[in-house]
Structure formats: structure tokens, C-alpha cells
Design a protein around this motif. Sequence first.
Motif, PDB file in Angstrom:
ATOM      1  N   ASN A 115     -13.896  50.619  -0.230  1.00 57.35           N
ATOM      2  CA  ASN A 115     -15.110  50.271  -0.960  1.00 57.35           C
ATOM      3  C   ASN A 115     -16.366  50.476  -0.123  1.00 57.35           C
ATOM      4  O   ASN A 115     -17.389  49.849  -0.352  1.00 57.35           O
ATOM      5  CB  ASN A 115     -15.046  48.819  -1.464  1.00 57.35           C
ATOM      6  N   ILE A 116     -16.282  51.344   0.867  1.00 63.39           N
ATOM      7  CA  ILE A 116     -17.442  51.682   1.688  1.00 63.39           C
ATOM      8  C   ILE A 116     -18.100  52.916   1.084  1.00 63.39           C
ATOM      9  O   ILE A 116     -17.453  53.937   0.891  1.00 63.39           O
ATOM     10  CB  ILE A 116     -17.034  51.957   3.144  1.00 63.39           C
ATOM     11  N   LYS A 117     -19.367  52.825   0.767  1.00 57.52           N
ATOM     12  CA  LYS A 117     -20.072  53.958   0.191  1.00 57.52           C
ATOM     13  C   LYS A 117     -20.559  54.865   1.307  1.00 57.52           C
ATOM     14  O   LYS A 117     -21.138  54.411   2.283  1.00 57.52           O
ATOM     15  CB  LYS A 117     -21.246  53.474  -0.648  1.00 57.52           C
ATOM     16  N   ILE A 118     -20.334  56.142   1.122  1.00 58.04           N
ATOM     17  CA  ILE A 118     -20.657  57.122   2.157  1.00 58.04           C
ATOM     18  C   ILE A 118     -21.728  58.075   1.644  1.00 58.04           C
ATOM     19  O   ILE A 118     -21.553  58.688   0.589  1.00 58.04           O
ATOM     20  CB  ILE A 118     -19.406  57.904   2.584  1.00 58.04           C
ATOM     21  N   TRP A 119     -22.819  58.178   2.371  1.00 59.52           N
ATOM     22  CA  TRP A 119     -23.863  59.145   2.053  1.00 59.52           C
ATOM     23  C   TRP A 119     -23.905  60.160   3.184  1.00 59.52           C
ATOM     24  O   TRP A 119     -24.005  59.792   4.350  1.00 59.52           O
ATOM     25  CB  TRP A 119     -25.232  58.470   1.931  1.00 59.52           C
ATOM     26  N   THR A 635     -22.500  64.084  -3.266  1.00 59.67           N
ATOM     27  CA  THR A 635     -21.722  62.929  -2.980  1.00 59.67           C
ATOM     28  C   THR A 635     -22.006  62.476  -1.621  1.00 59.67           C
ATOM     29  O   THR A 635     -22.505  63.214  -0.821  1.00 59.67           O
ATOM     30  CB  THR A 635     -20.232  63.151  -3.051  1.00 59.67           C
ATOM     31  N   LEU A 636     -21.562  61.343  -1.386  1.00 61.69           N
ATOM     32  CA  LEU A 636     -21.789  60.761  -0.137  1.00 61.69           C
ATOM     33  C   LEU A 636     -20.627  61.063   0.750  1.00 61.69           C
ATOM     34  O   LEU A 636     -19.543  60.714   0.457  1.00 61.69           O
ATOM     35  CB  LEU A 636     -21.851  59.333  -0.425  1.00 61.69           C
ATOM     36  N   VAL A 659     -22.921  48.760   3.543  1.00 67.43           N
ATOM     37  CA  VAL A 659     -23.015  50.137   3.103  1.00 67.43           C
ATOM     38  C   VAL A 659     -22.950  51.041   4.294  1.00 67.43           C
ATOM     39  O   VAL A 659     -23.843  51.065   5.075  1.00 67.43           O
ATOM     40  CB  VAL A 659     -24.327  50.390   2.393  1.00 67.43           C
ATOM     41  N   PRO A 660     -21.935  51.903   4.482  1.00 67.10           N
ATOM     42  CA  PRO A 660     -21.887  52.846   5.570  1.00 67.10           C
ATOM     43  C   PRO A 660     -22.542  54.139   5.198  1.00 67.10           C
ATOM     44  O   PRO A 660     -22.516  54.572   4.094  1.00 67.10           O
ATOM     45  CB  PRO A 660     -20.442  53.061   5.819  1.00 67.10           C
ATOM     46  N   ALA A 661     -23.047  54.835   6.157  1.00 64.94           N
ATOM     47  CA  ALA A 661     -23.657  56.087   5.852  1.00 64.94           C
ATOM     48  C   ALA A 661     -23.182  57.115   6.819  1.00 64.94           C
ATOM     49  O   ALA A 661     -23.045  56.852   7.973  1.00 64.94           O
ATOM     50  CB  ALA A 661     -25.133  55.947   5.971  1.00 64.94           C
ATOM     51  N   PRO A 670     -23.163  55.031   3.205  1.00 64.63           N
ATOM     52  CA  PRO A 670     -22.067  54.737   2.328  1.00 64.63           C
ATOM     53  C   PRO A 670     -22.412  53.737   1.244  1.00 64.63           C
ATOM     54  O   PRO A 670     -23.129  52.809   1.490  1.00 64.63           O
ATOM     55  CB  PRO A 670     -21.041  54.139   3.226  1.00 64.63           C
ATOM     56  N   LEU A 671     -21.814  53.904   0.100  1.00 66.03           N
ATOM     57  CA  LEU A 671     -21.913  52.946  -0.981  1.00 66.03           C
ATOM     58  C   LEU A 671     -20.505  52.643  -1.451  1.00 66.03           C
ATOM     59  O   LEU A 671     -19.585  53.294  -1.065  1.00 66.03           O
ATOM     60  CB  LEU A 671     -22.734  53.535  -2.117  1.00 66.03           C
TER      61      LEU A 671
END
Length: 684
Positions: A115-119, A635-636, A659-661, A670-671
Amino acid sequence: MVKFDCSACADTVIFERLSVNCQELSDKTQEHLEVFAKEGLRTLCVAYKDISNDDYTEWHSKYHTANTSLNDRDAQLSEVYELVEKDMMLIGASAIEDKLQDGVPDTIASLARANIKIWVLTGDKDETAINIGYSCKLLTDDMKRVHLVEGRTVDEVKASLTEFKEFMEGIRGDFERETGISLAQEDPFEDPTASANAKKPKFALVINGYSLAPALQEELKLLFLDTASYCRAVICCRVTPLQKALVVQLVKENRGAITLAIGDGANDVGMIKAAHIGVGISGQEGMQAVLASDYSFAQFSFLKRLLLVHGRWSYMRMCKFLSYFFYKNFAFSLIQFWFAFFCGYTAQTIYDPWFVTVYNVIFTSLPVIVVGVLDQDVSDKLCLKFPKLYIPGQQNLLFNKASFFKSLGQGILVSIVIFFTVYLAYRENVDHNGLAQDPLYVLGTAAGGVLVVIVNLQISLDTYHWTVVNHIVTWGSIICWIIFIFVLYSGGIYSSLTFVVFDVGVGKHVLGAGNFWFAMPLAVAIALLPVVGWRFFKSVAKPLLIDRLRANRDEQEGLVEATSDVVTHISPTTTPTSLPLVEKKRGPVRERTQLSIGSSLSSHTGYAFSHEPGYGELITSGANVSEGQCTRSRTLSSRHRHTKQASPLVRDMTHGGSVPALNRDSGEVPLPGKAEYDSEEKVL
């Protein structure tokens, strides 16, 4: 004549500075660049300009003046550079294969399942970034839509984002009505084998630097953030170092999420500093990112263990430490409160002053410290195998206001049990000689002893991973209390410290009487049996994923080890023909991703990034690639790459609840991602 060379620059920088005399060559080169980018190669352009000696002398004079200026030096230098960086002649373009580091696709997939969002924030071309997204599993064929924002004005970008947001809301609304499953937040209680999990709609957003500039303006930035938050992956292409930092800052300030940025170059420093947590990768890109970061390591794949293992353990340990700390001190303090009703509110303390001093220093400190350092609810192998274990930390399930008041309530109940059990046991009591016992010191010592036993047994119930150190400090704390009362209340101490009033021999009176041995087990049973019963009921009635894993931990770890053994015993050089042939049943045809783009784009390929033997014929045959099927969407994703000697590139990350990026050239943000399970996980 002076020849001015401009080499290794992005095509967007070179083409706008070319002479009209090389239009034909630039058009041909642009076609080649498109082909290279679609194959996942990184491209650069080379140009030159011939300058006469007189023109160079004049220009150098202006350059010297600007370079020695004390006011607006950068602006003046930019103006001088513009004088020479125009009407250039194109030489050609170069393209190199930029390989992913080992473990990058698996790391990205695991972070998404956690559930870590990745940008992904990168300076690469759109086509290159999209191919990289597919190579590292940020973009997948089961996505409903990958949307590419290509507008350059505020109105164009706003219209594109609004249309995509409305499309996603419609799809999400239909899914929730049909299944009754909310997409607002990942459910840590849900069954990982449920078929609906795999059918959750997923989207991706791709936006280039030209479109990102208006998207980050005040009137559009929240629309951009809301739209991106619906997406499983966000890719920002052709972005500048400043834009990378602004994107991270946007998420950080408006989403209340913990952001993590990871990168390996100087252009990632701004992003790394803007995030809550900065991670630098040491490689061939220099040490600037490492020096500006909070953590540093050599490969992007190490991020998986940093977050899913050490990050999760750290959160679990800290929550357990805080809850226990409040619990033991509420119980300790409130015993004095109940005693006040029986001492006429005279402020007389029930405890010996020395007991008050050493309670938090000796009797109850070491067990919780060891738990806070060494405890593991599940092994590191299971943490990596089941990334969804990370979700409770994102949602603050282990320590929040509810858990605080739970600790308060438990402390109140334990204090009542201890005080009144001991009080009733010693009420109107005499010793074995028929003499009345000193009610204050006996009552206080007995209550303190029962308290030490109960709180240490409580931390033993909270301990998942027992070591020799845990046994020593837990049971040693109880033994220390016994030694304490015999030593402190001995005749030798009394005679040497005559200025302190002690009740000599109270330890012998307390431990030698049956009252204490009646009250202590009774209080322990009343205080702790409900805790054991409630935890058992919760694990059966509404178990978390961690409860299911702990219930069959040995079986799960055996599966992980068996899988590792299979992988270990297959040589990397083994050819497909040397492996046993297995007939595979053809599964259902997977729905293709809907493409949303303003221009045509050929089908993606991961050929440039595949290092596994035996897939060459499949990739080059085009069996799984339909002509013109491409969808451009952002996408992230974060991909760490290294050329020849595996130098990692930077990515920026943020956490769901955190939120990781990640960043391709720089970083990605990240989202929340998907929470699906591998087939091995269905054993649960």
C-alpha cells in the motif's frame, strides 16, 4: 575559428537551439529518437557551432564581465550563454541501454502490495519512462487506463486532469456498488484470497515537465494531487530538479503522508531534502545524494528490507513500548490514589520512597527496553513475503488515541485489582506470633511486589520473540525486587543509614506470610486472565493477517525456505531445454489496458531490461504484443538503474499512511498501492 561543442544534452534542449539549415537532419534524428525511446534506451543529442575568433573574443569579454559581477551573476551568465547557444548544427544522437539493478521489479511490486504509493520523477523521455514503468512492474496490462497528460497551458492540463478524474470516479463507484468493497482505504482484516482483491480497478498517470509546470500552479495543484492519488502509479517525465522537489513538497503538505525520496544524483538533492525521509544511493553518480540523505545504501532493492522489515519492526516495537509505558505507570500511580481513601487524604504514600525511586529504573525498565530493541512478531522472511503486514503502520492501528485510552483503562483496572486484593488480604491481620503487623509498610511492600510481578508478566505476554536476554531481564526484574526488600530492610542497612526510617525485617514478614502468597496469584489471575482471553477471542473472531501468519508460522516459514531452496538449486546459466517440460494450461485472456494519449505510441517492450535466460524468442516474436495497443499513462514507479557497472539511479518515495516516492533520474513519490497476494499466500 573556434568550434563550440554541445554534447550529451537532452533532445528537448538541443532541438530548440538548432539552425534552420539542419531541419531535415533534425527530423530524421527525431524519428530515430522515438524508436530508441520505445525500446527503453536513454538518448542524448550532440551539436556544434563554429564561431569566428572575433566573435569569440567579443563573447568571452561579455562572459568575463558577467562571471565577475557581484549582482545577479546567474541571470547575467544565462543571458551570455544564450548568445552562443543558438543556430547550432546537429551532429546526431546516441542511445545506451540502461539496465535495471537486480531486484528492482520485485522491490517495486512488493512496495505496491504494501500500500505504498510510488511516484517516479525522471528526466527521461515519455516513451523511455513508460517502458521502464512496465519493466519494473509499475505499469501492468491489467490497469484500466494509463493516462498521459500532454497539455502545455493551464486550460489544457485542467481539462485533461478533470476528464481522467471523472473517469476514475465512475469506474471506482461502479466497482463499490457491485462488490460492496470500499476503495477508500486498504482493509487489514480482509481475506487476501478474495477474488475481488485482484479485480480492484487500477489506474496510472503520466505527465511530462511541460504539463507539470501548469499543474503545479496554485489553481491546479490540488486537482493534480487528487487525480494522482487515485492512481496506483504516477510517472513524471522530463522534470527538472526543482519540479521534483515541488512534487514531493505538494504531497507532503497536502496529504498528511510520510514521504520518502530516494535518488543517486545531484539532481535528486532537492527532492531528498524536501521529503520527510531522504535515501541516497551510492554509485557512479557521485556522493551528493548520499551526503544530503538520512540513509544511504548501494542498491535500490535494499529499500524493500529497510521499509518492510526494519521499518515495520521499528514501528511495532515503538508502539508496544509506548503502550506498556503508560500502562505500568498508570497502574503504579493509581494504587496511591485508591490508598488515599483509606488514609484520610493525608498525602501519606503507600510506597517506600526507595521503591518509588527504583520502580522505573530497575524493576520495570529493562524488559520493555529489550522488547523495544529485539522483539519480532514474525520473521524477516515473512515480512518480505507478505508486504501487506506493513499496512497497519500506515493506518496507525497499533498506537492511537484508542490504544492510549485502552492502556489507561487497563492501568486503572490493574491498580484496583492490586490494591483491593492486597488490602483485603492484610486487613486486620496478625503474623504467625499473633502480633499485629505494621499495616503501612506491609501493605505498601506487598502491593509493590504484586505490581512488579503483574507488569513483568504483562510484558512477557507482549513479547513475541523470546531470547536469552528477554528471560534474564524479565525474570531478573522480579528477583531484583525480592533481593531489594531483603537488603533494604535488613539490620545492616538500618544501622549504617540511621537517618532513614525503615521497617526492619518487613521483607521477611511479607514473603513469610501466607497472605502475600494468597493475594499475589489471585491478583495475577484477575488482572491477566481477561487479557489472555480477549486476545484469544480477537485472534479467532476477527484475526488480522499477522494473527493468521503467527497461527501457522512454522508452515509459512517452511514454504519460504522451500521456495528459496528451489531458486538456489537452479543455476542461472541453465538453459530452458535442460529444465523439465511442464504442460501449462492457457488461462483466461487478460483484458488489455485502455490507452489514453494524445499521440500514437508503439507497444511497450521490456526487452532492454530483461536479463533472464530463455525469454528472447518470446519477446521478439511479439506473441503477447498487439499492434498499436499502447497506452500512455503515468504511473508512479521508481526504477534504479545502473549502466555497465551497475551504478544505481535515484528514486523518490513516500509512504501511505505514509507516501513513498521513487525517482528514475531523481525520485518518485509513492501513494497507496494494491494489496494482492502471490499464489503462495493463498495458503492462508
